[in-house]
Motif scaffolding. Structure first.
Motif, PDB file in Angstrom:
ATOM      1  N   ASP A   1       0.824  -1.208   0.000  1.00 57.66           N
ATOM      2  CA  ASP A   1       0.000   0.000   0.000  1.00 57.66           C
ATOM      3  C   ASP A   1       0.860   1.261   0.000  1.00 57.66           C
ATOM      4  O   ASP A   1       0.549   2.229  -0.712  1.00 57.66           O
ATOM      5  CB  ASP A   1      -0.926  -0.011   1.215  1.00 57.66           C
ATOM      6  CG  ASP A   1      -1.826   1.218   1.264  1.00 57.66           C
ATOM      7  OD1 ASP A   1      -2.648   1.377   0.343  1.00 57.66           O
ATOM      8  OD2 ASP A   1      -1.691   2.014   2.206  1.00 57.66           O
TER       9      ASP A   1
ATOM     10  N   ARG B   1       2.374   1.908  -3.375  1.00 58.64           N
ATOM     11  CA  ARG B   1       1.333   2.393  -4.285  1.00 58.64           C
ATOM     12  C   ARG B   1       0.962   3.846  -3.998  1.00 58.64           C
ATOM     13  O   ARG B   1       0.679   4.617  -4.917  1.00 58.64           O
ATOM     14  CB  ARG B   1       0.099   1.483  -4.175  1.00 58.64           C
ATOM     15  CG  ARG B   1       0.343   0.089  -4.732  1.00 58.64           C
ATOM     16  CD  ARG B   1      -0.804  -0.860  -4.431  1.00 58.64           C
ATOM     17  NE  ARG B   1      -0.471  -2.217  -4.850  1.00 58.64           N
ATOM     18  CZ  ARG B   1      -1.234  -3.278  -4.637  1.00 58.64           C
ATOM     19  NH1 ARG B   1      -2.410  -3.131  -4.017  1.00 58.64           N
ATOM     20  NH2 ARG B   1      -0.853  -4.476  -5.047  1.00 58.64           N
ATOM     21  N   ARG B   2       0.962   4.217  -2.728  1.00 60.98           N
ATOM     22  CA  ARG B   2       0.674   5.608  -2.377  1.00 60.98           C
ATOM     23  C   ARG B   2       1.742   6.546  -2.943  1.00 60.98           C
ATOM     24  O   ARG B   2       1.428   7.631  -3.450  1.00 60.98           O
ATOM     25  CB  ARG B   2       0.595   5.771  -0.853  1.00 60.98           C
ATOM     26  CG  ARG B   2      -0.675   5.203  -0.230  1.00 60.98           C
ATOM     27  CD  ARG B   2      -0.583   5.257   1.295  1.00 60.98           C
ATOM     28  NE  ARG B   2      -1.742   4.684   1.922  1.00 60.98           N
ATOM     29  CZ  ARG B   2      -2.819   5.368   2.309  1.00 60.98           C
ATOM     30  NH1 ARG B   2      -2.862   6.676   2.103  1.00 60.98           N
ATOM     31  NH2 ARG B   2      -3.835   4.763   2.880  1.00 60.98           N
TER      32      ARG B   2
ATOM     33  N   ARG C   1       3.622   5.967  -5.574  1.00 61.04           N
ATOM     34  CA  ARG C   1       3.469   5.990  -7.037  1.00 61.04           C
ATOM     35  C   ARG C   1       2.294   6.883  -7.439  1.00 61.04           C
ATOM     36  O   ARG C   1       2.370   7.628  -8.425  1.00 61.04           O
ATOM     37  CB  ARG C   1       3.285   4.570  -7.559  1.00 61.04           C
ATOM     38  CG  ARG C   1       4.505   3.669  -7.351  1.00 61.04           C
ATOM     39  CD  ARG C   1       4.355   2.344  -8.030  1.00 61.04           C
ATOM     40  NE  ARG C   1       4.256   2.521  -9.475  1.00 61.04           N
ATOM     41  CZ  ARG C   1       4.053   1.524 -10.339  1.00 61.04           C
ATOM     42  NH1 ARG C   1       3.901   0.289  -9.912  1.00 61.04           N
ATOM     43  NH2 ARG C   1       3.980   1.773 -11.622  1.00 61.04           N
ATOM     44  N   ARG C   2       1.220   6.805  -6.669  1.00 60.13           N
ATOM     45  CA  ARG C   2       0.015   7.559  -7.009  1.00 60.13           C
ATOM     46  C   ARG C   2       0.258   9.070  -6.966  1.00 60.13           C
ATOM     47  O   ARG C   2      -0.249   9.810  -7.813  1.00 60.13           O
ATOM     48  CB  ARG C   2      -1.107   7.182  -6.037  1.00 60.13           C
ATOM     49  CG  ARG C   2      -2.504   7.614  -6.466  1.00 60.13           C
ATOM     50  CD  ARG C   2      -3.550   7.085  -5.506  1.00 60.13           C
ATOM     51  NE  ARG C   2      -3.474   5.634  -5.404  1.00 60.13           N
ATOM     52  CZ  ARG C   2      -3.344   4.968  -4.255  1.00 60.13           C
ATOM     53  NH1 ARG C   2      -3.284   5.615  -3.107  1.00 60.13           N
ATOM     54  NH2 ARG C   2      -3.284   3.655  -4.250  1.00 60.13           N
ATOM     55  N   VAL C   3       1.059   9.538  -6.002  1.00 61.32           N
ATOM     56  CA  VAL C   3       1.277  10.982  -5.894  1.00 61.32           C
ATOM     57  C   VAL C   3       2.088  11.495  -7.084  1.00 61.32           C
ATOM     58  O   VAL C   3       1.855  12.602  -7.571  1.00 61.32           O
ATOM     59  CB  VAL C   3       1.941  11.340  -4.544  1.00 61.32           C
ATOM     60  CG1 VAL C   3       3.401  10.962  -4.499  1.00 61.32           C
ATOM     61  CG2 VAL C   3       1.770  12.825  -4.241  1.00 61.32           C
TER      62      VAL C   3
ATOM     63  N   GLU D   1       1.979  10.088 -10.137  1.00 56.30           N
ATOM     64  CA  GLU D   1       1.099  10.001 -11.303  1.00 56.30           C
ATOM     65  C   GLU D   1       0.044  11.105 -11.274  1.00 56.30           C
ATOM     66  O   GLU D   1      -0.320  11.649 -12.322  1.00 56.30           O
ATOM     67  CB  GLU D   1       0.486   8.603 -11.354  1.00 56.30           C
ATOM     68  CG  GLU D   1       1.538   7.557 -11.753  1.00 56.30           C
ATOM     69  CD  GLU D   1       1.154   6.125 -11.400  1.00 56.30           C
ATOM     70  OE1 GLU D   1      -0.014   5.908 -10.980  1.00 56.30           O
ATOM     71  OE2 GLU D   1       2.007   5.244 -11.550  1.00 56.30           O
ATOM     72  N   THR D   2      -0.416  11.469 -10.092  1.00 56.87           N
ATOM     73  CA  THR D   2      -1.359  12.578  -9.967  1.00 56.87           C
ATOM     74  C   THR D   2      -0.725  13.898 -10.398  1.00 56.87           C
ATOM     75  O   THR D   2      -1.384  14.770 -10.965  1.00 56.87           O
ATOM     76  CB  THR D   2      -1.858  12.686  -8.513  1.00 56.87           C
ATOM     77  OG1 THR D   2      -2.508  11.462  -8.146  1.00 56.87           O
ATOM     78  CG2 THR D   2      -2.838  13.835  -8.351  1.00 56.87           C
TER      79      THR D   2
ATOM     80  N   GLU E   1       5.605  -4.647  -7.187  1.00 53.80           N
ATOM     81  CA  GLU E   1       4.934  -3.352  -7.084  1.00 53.80           C
ATOM     82  C   GLU E   1       5.552  -2.297  -8.001  1.00 53.80           C
ATOM     83  O   GLU E   1       5.211  -1.119  -7.916  1.00 53.80           O
ATOM     84  CB  GLU E   1       4.950  -2.864  -5.636  1.00 53.80           C
ATOM     85  CG  GLU E   1       4.102  -3.710  -4.697  1.00 53.80           C
ATOM     86  CD  GLU E   1       2.633  -3.766  -5.109  1.00 53.80           C
ATOM     87  OE1 GLU E   1       2.117  -2.744  -5.613  1.00 53.80           O
ATOM     88  OE2 GLU E   1       2.003  -4.827  -4.927  1.00 53.80           O
TER      89      GLU E   1
ATOM     90  N   GLU F   1       3.602  10.376   1.744  1.00 55.50           N
ATOM     91  CA  GLU F   1       3.318  10.886   0.402  1.00 55.50           C
ATOM     92  C   GLU F   1       3.088  12.398   0.391  1.00 55.50           C
ATOM     93  O   GLU F   1       3.231  13.044  -0.655  1.00 55.50           O
ATOM     94  CB  GLU F   1       2.128  10.154  -0.217  1.00 55.50           C
ATOM     95  CG  GLU F   1       0.861  10.153   0.598  1.00 55.50           C
ATOM     96  CD  GLU F   1       0.756   9.001   1.569  1.00 55.50           C
ATOM     97  OE1 GLU F   1      -0.384   8.679   1.967  1.00 55.50           O
ATOM     98  OE2 GLU F   1       1.800   8.424   1.976  1.00 55.50           O
TER      99      GLU F   1
ATOM    100  N   ASP G   1       4.684  14.969  -2.298  1.00 59.75           N
ATOM    101  CA  ASP G   1       3.891  15.951  -3.046  1.00 59.75           C
ATOM    102  C   ASP G   1       4.533  17.334  -2.956  1.00 59.75           C
ATOM    103  O   ASP G   1       4.619  18.057  -3.959  1.00 59.75           O
ATOM    104  CB  ASP G   1       2.465  15.980  -2.496  1.00 59.75           C
ATOM    105  CG  ASP G   1       1.549  16.867  -3.322  1.00 59.75           C
ATOM    106  OD1 ASP G   1       1.307  16.536  -4.499  1.00 59.75           O
ATOM    107  OD2 ASP G   1       1.083  17.901  -2.792  1.00 59.75           O
TER     108      ASP G   1
END
Length: 438
Positions: A44, A47-48, A50-52, A54-55, A81, A264, A268
């Motif tokens: 998790d 993934r968090r 990676r998500r920031v 990609e956002t 992952e 994350e 950011d």
């Protein structure tokens, strides 16, 4: 109930669970002391991160700093992952190789890489060498010529930024054993040497300011500094950095009094800072890399111990002793690190006393907690120490000739041993008998 334990981690029997597995059953099945990781938490957090990225629509790599915990199984989870990894020794690299980790996603760090280690990295086609000093540039140049090879490199710089953290884990200040100094011109000289060598493919620059950092200012400062250096290099030498690697060090919560940002959130802020500063230059937006270790595995790890002896002295805090200690978690003795510990059978149990949680090792300093609030305990009770996943097992030792504990991965209600418990025979398998010379 401890604030760091969610209701979802308590089962119908009232026991603490890890990855859906009852901690009392884990202790019974595998013995204690025992290190257990909740694999879903590891996945998790990656993934968090990676998500920031990609956002924010930027090219990136999440490179797991494997010194926090290195094992074949850990590298396999990181690979699944989509993470990169950084290694700092032949041993970590060898473990990644045995795990089948994609070598192009490996970065090799360290301030004193040996000839053998660099040769191993070249021959296994490691993705990146993070150059740390002039000796290493010369050594790598010789080896690349010898092997008729090329390799991607980045320069580690010391940005002159000291993080607000333990002095032993600060690494970004000028007076550091790591990296090329900016103020003296070392970083520029290193860049010139690398660009002059066609076998070294210069990809970017890297800095790391420390570990267990709670404040944004240091990360924003190093992000800004790295862009400024990249801009200087483009203007002065015509070199465009493809990657800016800001390292890791994102703080995690160890005790209830800790209130760090989510990892994350640090990332950011770093991304936004780099974007803002790059927009003020003629640079092409580089990829942004991070190297989290503690923030990925720390909260996912638990140490399970069995209570043994107790010492009560009138007027003094009692000692409650467990079957592990500084051999499986040296951080309290080394750094005065603090953790929270709960009764595995009932994390909700009312707290009855404050005790010293002592280890079994023959050192007065082997105290896991100087002031641990606990319910009433008795010999045979299982205690769970929380957030031990980083720098616990990886710094474990055989002090007093104690075997190192087993490591178990728990996920979706199933558990498996990923590092076997050492046996007494393991402790002597490298020993050789003495032969007297008559």
């Amino acid at each position: 109930m401890n604030e760091q334990i969610t209701e979802q981690e308590i089962n119908a029997a009232g026991h603490l669970t890890i990855g859906g597995c009852d901690t009392l059953k884990l202790a019974h099945q595998y013995g204690t002391p025992l290190v257990v990781y909740d694999v879903a938490k590891i996945r998790d957090q990656i993934r968090r991160f990676r998500r920031v990225f990609e956002t924010n629509h930027v090219a990136y790599a999440v490179s797991y700093a494997s010194k926090a915990f290195a094992a074949v199984a850990m590298y396999q989870v990181a690979a699944a992952e989509g993470a990169h990894v950084d290694v700092v020794s032949a041993g970590e690299l060898y473990t990644a190789i045995k795990a089948g980790f994609p070598m192009e996603r490996v970065s090799f760090h360290g301030n004193n890489k040996s000839r053998a280690e660099l040769l191993m990295a070249i021959r296994h086609h490691v993705g990146f060498i993070m150059l740390d000093n002039f000796h290493e540039i010369d050594l790598l140049a010789d080896l690349l010529e010898q092997e008729d090879a090329t390799i991607k490199v980045m320069l580690r710089i010391t940005p002159g930024i000291s993080a607000h953290t333990n002095k032993y884990i600060q690494t970004g200040q000028v007076d550091s054993k790591f990296g090329f100094d900016l103020q003296s011109g070392q970083a520029d000289e290193a860049l010139k040497r690398v660009l002059a060598n066609p076998r070294m493919k210069m990809k970017g620059l890297h800095a790391h300011i420390g570990s267990q950092i709670f404040e944004l200012a240091g990360f924003e400062g190093v992000a800004k500094k790295l862009v400024e250096v990249a801009n200087h290099w483009q203007k002065q030498y015509g070199y465009q950095a493809e990657i800016i690697n800001v390292g890791g060090g994102f703080g995690i919560r160890y005790v209830n009094a800790d209130h760090p940002l989510m990892p994350e959130e640090f990332v950011d802020a770093i991304i936004k800072t780099i974007k803002k500063v790059v927009a003020q230059t003629d640079l092409t937006m580089p990829a942004i890399w991070i190297e989290p270790g503690r923030s990925i595995v720390g909260p996912a790890g638990y140490n399970l111990y069995t209570v043994g002896s107790r010492k009560d002295v009138p007027g003094l805090k009692s000692y409650v002793t467990v079957d592990g200690g500084m051999g499986d978690n040296i951080r309290p003795a080394l750094y005065h690190a603090q953790y929270e510990t709960v009764l595995a059978a009932d994390p909700h149990a009312p707290l009855k006393e404050h005790v010293r949680l002592a280890g079994k090792y023959c050192e007065s300093g082997d105290i896991l907690s100087q002031d641990q609030a606990l319910p009433a305990t008795k010999p045979g009770d299982v205690l769970a120490m929380l957030d031990t996943g980083a720098y616990g097992y990886s710094m474990a030792s055989n002090y007093n000739r104690n075997p190192r504990p087993a490591v178990v991965f728990a996920e979706n209600g199933h558990s498996q041993v990923v590092i076997a418990r050492e046996s007494l025979a393991d402790l002597v398998h490298l020993d050789r008998p003495y032969k007297a010379n008559d």
